[in-house]
Each structure stands twice: as structure tokens, then as C-alpha cells.
Design a protein around this motif. Sequence first.
Motif, PDB file in Angstrom:
ATOM      1  N   THR A 119       0.819  -1.225   0.000  1.00 39.42           N
ATOM      2  CA  THR A 119       0.000   0.000   0.000  1.00 39.42           C
ATOM      3  C   THR A 119       0.845   1.263   0.000  1.00 39.42           C
ATOM      4  N   ASN A 120       2.153   1.139   0.227  1.00 39.43           N
ATOM      5  CA  ASN A 120       3.006   2.322   0.238  1.00 39.43           C
ATOM      6  C   ASN A 120       3.008   2.989  -1.140  1.00 39.43           C
ATOM      7  N   GLY A 121       2.858   4.294  -1.161  1.00 38.81           N
ATOM      8  CA  GLY A 121       2.862   5.044  -2.421  1.00 38.81           C
ATOM      9  C   GLY A 121       1.512   5.143  -3.101  1.00 38.81           C
ATOM     10  N   ALA A 122       0.521   4.366  -2.642  1.00 33.71           N
ATOM     11  CA  ALA A 122      -0.792   4.399  -3.297  1.00 33.71           C
ATOM     12  C   ALA A 122      -1.445   5.770  -3.157  1.00 33.71           C
ATOM     13  N   GLY A 123      -1.271   6.402  -1.995  1.00 39.57           N
ATOM     14  CA  GLY A 123      -1.821   7.740  -1.813  1.00 39.57           C
ATOM     15  C   GLY A 123      -1.144   8.762  -2.697  1.00 39.57           C
ATOM     16  N   ASP A 124       0.159   8.630  -2.876  1.00 40.99           N
ATOM     17  CA  ASP A 124       0.895   9.549  -3.748  1.00 40.99           C
ATOM     18  C   ASP A 124       0.437   9.396  -5.195  1.00 40.99           C
ATOM     19  N   ILE A 125       0.211   8.158  -5.614  1.00 40.53           N
ATOM     20  CA  ILE A 125      -0.289   7.899  -6.964  1.00 40.53           C
ATOM     21  C   ILE A 125      -1.705   8.460  -7.121  1.00 40.53           C
ATOM     22  N   PHE A 126      -2.506   8.394  -6.065  1.00 38.13           N
ATOM     23  CA  PHE A 126      -3.838   9.014  -6.065  1.00 38.13           C
ATOM     24  C   PHE A 126      -3.713  10.507  -6.391  1.00 38.13           C
ATOM     25  N   HIS A 127      -2.783  11.196  -5.726  1.00 39.32           N
ATOM     26  CA  HIS A 127      -2.590  12.629  -5.962  1.00 39.32           C
ATOM     27  C   HIS A 127      -2.131  12.897  -7.395  1.00 39.32           C
ATOM     28  N   GLY A 128      -1.142  12.135  -7.846  1.00 39.86           N
ATOM     29  CA  GLY A 128      -0.657  12.341  -9.207  1.00 39.86           C
ATOM     30  C   GLY A 128      -1.722  12.111 -10.247  1.00 39.86           C
ATOM     31  N   ALA A 129      -2.611  11.137  -9.988  1.00 38.62           N
ATOM     32  CA  ALA A 129      -3.667  10.811 -10.949  1.00 38.62           C
ATOM     33  C   ALA A 129      -4.732  11.896 -11.007  1.00 38.62           C
ATOM     34  N   TYR A 130      -5.121  12.461  -9.863  1.00 35.66           N
ATOM     35  CA  TYR A 130      -6.157  13.506  -9.958  1.00 35.66           C
ATOM     36  C   TYR A 130      -5.590  14.794 -10.551  1.00 35.66           C
ATOM     37  N   GLY A 148      -9.173   4.682  -8.988  1.00 37.20           N
ATOM     38  CA  GLY A 148      -8.784   3.548  -9.820  1.00 37.20           C
ATOM     39  C   GLY A 148      -7.275   3.397  -9.887  1.00 37.20           C
ATOM     40  N   ALA A 149      -6.555   4.527  -9.937  1.00 38.85           N
ATOM     41  CA  ALA A 149      -5.098   4.491  -9.991  1.00 38.85           C
ATOM     42  C   ALA A 149      -4.515   3.897  -8.715  1.00 38.85           C
ATOM     43  N   SER A 150      -5.006   4.326  -7.558  1.00 42.70           N
ATOM     44  CA  SER A 150      -4.468   3.811  -6.297  1.00 42.70           C
ATOM     45  C   SER A 150      -4.889   2.359  -6.063  1.00 42.70           C
ATOM     46  N   SER A 151      -6.055   1.976  -6.558  1.00 46.23           N
ATOM     47  CA  SER A 151      -6.496   0.583  -6.425  1.00 46.23           C
ATOM     48  C   SER A 151      -5.629  -0.349  -7.265  1.00 46.23           C
ATOM     49  N   HIS A 152      -5.157   0.146  -8.395  1.00 46.77           N
ATOM     50  CA  HIS A 152      -4.179  -0.618  -9.187  1.00 46.77           C
ATOM     51  C   HIS A 152      -2.868  -0.716  -8.428  1.00 46.77           C
ATOM     52  N   ALA A 153      -2.434   0.400  -7.842  1.00 54.28           N
ATOM     53  CA  ALA A 153      -1.102   0.494  -7.240  1.00 54.28           C
ATOM     54  C   ALA A 153      -0.891  -0.512  -6.111  1.00 54.28           C
ATOM     55  N   ILE A 154      -1.889  -0.731  -5.285  1.00 51.29           N
ATOM     56  CA  ILE A 154      -1.700  -1.573  -4.101  1.00 51.29           C
ATOM     57  C   ILE A 154      -1.484  -3.042  -4.444  1.00 51.29           C
ATOM     58  N   GLN A 155      -1.619  -3.399  -5.700  1.00 51.12           N
ATOM     59  CA  GLN A 155      -1.453  -4.790  -6.105  1.00 51.12           C
ATOM     60  C   GLN A 155      -0.020  -5.117  -6.547  1.00 51.12           C
ATOM     61  N   ALA A 201       6.654  -0.198 -10.158  1.00 48.34           N
ATOM     62  CA  ALA A 201       5.759  -1.258 -10.629  1.00 48.34           C
ATOM     63  C   ALA A 201       4.297  -0.897 -10.384  1.00 48.34           C
ATOM     64  N   SER A 202       4.042  -0.014  -9.418  1.00 47.40           N
ATOM     65  CA  SER A 202       2.669   0.356  -9.054  1.00 47.40           C
ATOM     66  C   SER A 202       2.051   1.392  -9.981  1.00 47.40           C
TER      67      SER A 202
END
Length: 316
Positions: free
Chosen positions: A233-244, A265-272, A278-279
Motif C-alpha cells: 500500500t506504500n505510495g498508493a496515496g501519492d499515486i492518487f494525488h498524481g492521478a487527480y 482507480g489508480a491507487s487501487s491498481h497500485a496496491i497490487q 511497478a505500481s
Amino acid sequence: MHALFVGQTYIDVTFLADELPTGDEKTVARDYAISFGGNAVTAAFACAKLGIPPDLLTSIADDWLGRMFIDMAAKYGISVHHRKVHESSLSFIMPRGGKRAIVRCRDDHYLHPVPPLNLQGCKALHLDGHQADAAMHYAKACREAGILTSLDGGGLRSNTHELLEFIDVAIVAERLCEQMDLTPAGMLGYLKSRGCKIGGVTLGERGLVWYDETGQEGVLPALDVPADKVVDTNGAGDIFHGAYVYSAMARPELPWREHFIFARGASSHAIQYLGNEASLPTLADIAQVQTLFPEKVPSRALLDAPDMAGQSKLTA
């Protein structure tokens, strides 16, 4: 310049292990990843991967880790503006059970003042609170120029209250609520009082509580990604910000709810996936995640929790 992101660079070492050794013990990790790190930095890479490479004002050291980072940024077409430090910063991250333990080694003693940058053509500014002097300088400059300003409020910093006066979109972490002794609903009221046009609190697997352009408060539930698919889950929030930020630049005609649905959707992809690089999602990855996973049912606690004054309730 399409957009400017301002933050602190880390090199992240992320590893999967059952436990951390102590004393004179040793253990072997099951897997690992080495990538770029830092809140606004990771957001910048996410924005670039989606199709709009931003400029990045960040800490850079003249060492082999700094040169590694410059190569990473070049791969994604990110223009890096150096804020020199003596040595690169590192994060050691151990994801486990949907959470992550982090040890950071940080050099944030900047050797030079804030560099003057040409903001011509810039459509958005994204900050994470690091480089407080640069954050304030460019928040004011972008506000005066009518450029969208965004803040990742991961924690309370010395200039948070002052900085928010120049922020259009403030999406903060639950940790900031705890530091300020506010409920999520109370935090929304605080962000409104600072003049932020859009505000929200990220609550991980519980979703996002936020208010829109009209001031209407609501809940955007998380997508229901099965637990056995959650890797890091690390970085998923940062990817959320970059995506919006990407979505707001690419589709400015849409309401902010659509930008946040896209970012979810971006952060939900990232956590996998393991590690920040890779996220990073593509547009196709986000579309696939939105098709595969339904929304979670919003918690009544999120819908009904009053703020500290008992005057405000969130509505769906």
C-alpha cells in the motif's frame, strides 16, 4: 512546463519479509523492489506515466543514488530542477497485512535557495509540504497566475496553516486529523475555513471524505480489492494525488468527483504491486480496475460522524 511538482526525493527499498531481525539475527526477504520515492515525487511519476510529464523541483545529491534518480526521471520525460543536498535520502519499507513499516534516512538541508522557474504554460502545482520555502513561494506565484494549486497534506508542518491559504485542492491524510485533534468532518470544516475550494481526507480502505465545488460534503468509497491481491500500500496515496492532478489537466471540464474516481482507480491498481515504479498505472490499467472491482459499501460511521463542534455531518 505542463505542471510543477515540489517535494523531497527518496530512493525506496521495499522488501517482503515475515519479520525484521533484531540483535545478531539475519533473515531473507521473499522479494524486493528499488524505486524512486517521496510523496510529490511519486505523484509526479504517476502523472508522467499517465501521459503528462511534469517538471519536478526536488532534492538531488551528487552521489550515485542521485544519479540513479536522475536516470529514472529521464526515463519518464520528467524535467528535474535540482535543489542540492549533501547526500541522497533513503526509505526502507516493509509492507505487511495492508500496512507498511518505514525507516527513513533524510537529508533536507538544502544548500541553495529556491531556484526561479519559468511558469509559462503551467496548468497545475502539486506540493507535499517538503521544501517549505519553495512550497510557499510557488503556491503564492501560482495563485497569482491563476494556476491550480494542490496539496498532499500527509502531516502537520510548520507552515501548513499559512500554506493552505494559497491551495485550491487540499487532500490530507487521516494522520493530519490526529495531529490536529480533528475528526475527518472537522478537518473538512477547517479546510473550508482556509479557503480551499476542494478538500478531503483519505482514509485508506475506507475511502475518501471530501467536499466538492459547491461545498457539499460526501464519501467516495474505496474499491473492493480482495485482500489476497493487496501487496504493497506504500505510495498508493501519492499515486492518487498524481492521478487527480493529471485528470484535472487532461479533462478540466469534468467535476472533481470524476477526477477522484479516476484517481481511486489508480491507487487501487497500485496496491497490487511491489514498489512505486511497478505500481504506476496506465490509462488502460485504471479502466480495467474500475471494471473489475465494485465500490465498498460506505460505513455509517463515516456518513454520520459529527465534527468536534457537533455541527456538521457527512452525507452520501
